[in-house]
Design a protein around this motif. Structure first.
Motif, PDB file in Angstrom:
ATOM      1  N   THR A 257       0.749  -1.148  -0.060  1.00  0.00           N
ATOM      2  CA  THR A 257       0.109  -0.061   0.003  1.00  0.00           C
ATOM      3  C   THR A 257       0.832   1.212   0.113  1.00  0.00           C
ATOM      4  O   THR A 257       0.698   2.290  -0.788  1.00  0.00           O
TER       5      THR A 257
ATOM      6  N   LEU B 255      -0.316   4.285  10.371  1.00  0.00           N
ATOM      7  CA  LEU B 255      -1.617   4.377  10.997  1.00  0.00           C
ATOM      8  C   LEU B 255      -2.368   4.315   9.476  1.00  0.00           C
ATOM      9  O   LEU B 255      -3.661   3.878   9.740  1.00  0.00           O
ATOM     10  N   ALA B 256      -2.464   5.289   8.840  1.00  0.00           N
ATOM     11  CA  ALA B 256      -3.053   5.415   7.396  1.00  0.00           C
ATOM     12  C   ALA B 256      -3.008   4.131   6.524  1.00  0.00           C
ATOM     13  O   ALA B 256      -4.286   3.685   6.452  1.00  0.00           O
TER      14      ALA B 256
ATOM     15  N   THR C 132      -3.090   1.092   7.759  1.00  0.00           N
ATOM     16  CA  THR C 132      -3.997   0.106   8.510  1.00  0.00           C
ATOM     17  C   THR C 132      -5.333   0.489   8.229  1.00  0.00           C
ATOM     18  O   THR C 132      -6.195  -0.416   8.330  1.00  0.00           O
ATOM     19  N   LYS C 133      -5.649   1.635   7.775  1.00  0.00           N
ATOM     20  CA  LYS C 133      -6.967   1.872   7.385  1.00  0.00           C
ATOM     21  C   LYS C 133      -7.192   1.879   5.696  1.00  0.00           C
ATOM     22  O   LYS C 133      -8.585   1.980   5.350  1.00  0.00           O
ATOM     23  N   GLY C 134      -6.042   1.819   5.099  1.00  0.00           N
ATOM     24  CA  GLY C 134      -6.384   1.417   3.516  1.00  0.00           C
ATOM     25  C   GLY C 134      -5.719   2.429   2.597  1.00  0.00           C
ATOM     26  O   GLY C 134      -5.176   3.316   3.173  1.00  0.00           O
TER      27      GLY C 134
ATOM     28  N   GLU D 106      -6.407   6.176   2.312  1.00  0.00           N
ATOM     29  CA  GLU D 106      -5.974   7.064   3.627  1.00  0.00           C
ATOM     30  C   GLU D 106      -4.447   7.337   3.369  1.00  0.00           C
ATOM     31  O   GLU D 106      -4.107   8.464   4.092  1.00  0.00           O
TER      32      GLU D 106
ATOM     33  N   THR E  71      -3.284  11.154   3.278  1.00  0.00           N
ATOM     34  CA  THR E  71      -2.318  11.552   4.353  1.00  0.00           C
ATOM     35  C   THR E  71      -1.200  12.185   3.615  1.00  0.00           C
ATOM     36  O   THR E  71      -0.702  13.298   3.888  1.00  0.00           O
TER      37      THR E  71
END
Ligand code: FMN
Length: 309
Positions: free
Chosen positions: A18, A238-239, A241-243, A246, A250
């Motif tokens: 990602t 952090l982003a 982990t949201k996909g 994100e 960011t």
């Protein structure tokens, strides 16, 4: 750039893939996490190599740790790390603080500087030395230059704290001893701004600002201080982990904030950021003066205004 974080575990494939796709699309660079696991167990290589697959043209940085050099890694293992992701550079991380607060920590760093030198001489890609949240002081920066290291990533205090991470890990395990150590060393080290200025005023190699870089305005400040590059780790994890959306969002917000900060100070290019007057006050100024650096030089410079009109 996105700083070194992960690899070697199943979840890392998705996270690294990602982040790699986003940096490729946005024209950024990326470091991978310590490749020790895959050097020792080649079946884990794909958790790292997915990064080059998804970012065929991005500037990628391989990663190995100082303690592994002391334990016997040589240019052979360093080359394996580079080849695994077809990296453009190798980062050797120093994480003494993390090792002392970790129950399984490897606290021997004896001879690490000479080993860094051996690897810097042997590799045909640039070798960077990075901290992991406790910063690099001027004295260390100079020693690294004497070892032919061509880049420093300061990773100073102000962002991710490994002492804090280990505190929370120990708390979960009801390990009060390591919890105590984590708490005691929570914010130990050289803060990012001071580490950056100490390095920039002491050596003339590439200096990367990281450790608590959270917004495009933080990036703008680091560039105005003279950083060649800036890096962000935790917010991107952090982003991730949201996909994928994100992560891209960011990074895009950070890039656009940097552009806007440049617009507002009248700097039409990144090099121009180094001419923007910058006032350093308070604890940072006091620190720098005590250490023999000059915080006032930044306040007295001026961007040539006529170019703005
Ligand atoms: C989850 C996580 C894992 C990390 N793993 C590594 C690593 O394997 N190798 C390394 O050199 N640095 C590692 N770091 C340190 C980062 O590369 C970076 O220097 C540090 O976190 C400071 O940046 P930040 O405040 O933006 O998080 C890691 C950081 C995080 C948050």
């Amino acid at each position: 750039m996105v700083e070194a974080m992960t690899g070697g575990i199943t979840e890392a494939v998705k996270i690294n893939a990602t982040i790699a796709s986003a940096v490729e699309e946005l024209g950024l660079g990326m470091g991978v996490g310590s490749q020790r696991t895959a050097i020792e167990k080649p079946s884990l290589e794909k958790t790292f190599s997915v990064v080059r697959k998804n970012a065929p043209t991005a500037f990628l940085i391989a990663n190995i740790g100082g303690p592994q050099l002391v334990k016997g890694y040589s240019a052979k293992e360093a080359k394996m790390a580079v080849d695994m992701i077809n990296a453009d550079a190798l980062a050797i991380h120093l994480n003494a603080l993390q090792e002392i607060v970790q129950p399984e920590g490897e606290t021997s760093f004896k001879g690490v500087l000479n080993k860094i030198g051996e690897i810097a001489q042997a590799l045909d890609v640039p070798v960077i030395v990075k901290e992991t949240g406790a910063g690099i002081a001027a004295e260390e920066a100079k020693q690294l230059v004497s070892m032919k290291v061509v880049g420093i990533d300061v990773a100073g205090v102000g962002g991710t704290s490994w002492a804090a991470v280990e505190y929370h890990r120990a708390k979960k395990k009801h390990d009060e001893f390591h919890q105590g150590l984590g708490k005691a060393f929570w914010d130990w080290g050289v803060p990012t701004a001071m580490s950056l200025i100490e390095s920039l005023q002491s050596v003339s190699i590439t200096v990367i600002a990281s450790g608590g870089i959270r917004t495009g305005i933080d990036v703008a400040k680091a560039l105005a201080l003279g950083a060649d590059l800036t890096g962000m780790a935790h917010p991107i994890l952090l982003a991730a982990t949201k996909g994928p959306k994100e992560v891209k969002k960011t990074l895009q917000v950070a890039i656009e904030s940097l552009r806007n900060a440049m617009f507002l100070v009248g700097a039409e290019s990144l090099p121009k950021m180094r001419e923007v007057p910058l006032v350093i006050t308070g604890k940072t100024a006091e620190w720098l003066k005590m250490r023999g650096f000059q915080p006032e030089i930044y306040a007295k410079r001026s961007l040539r205004k006529k170019e703005m009109i």
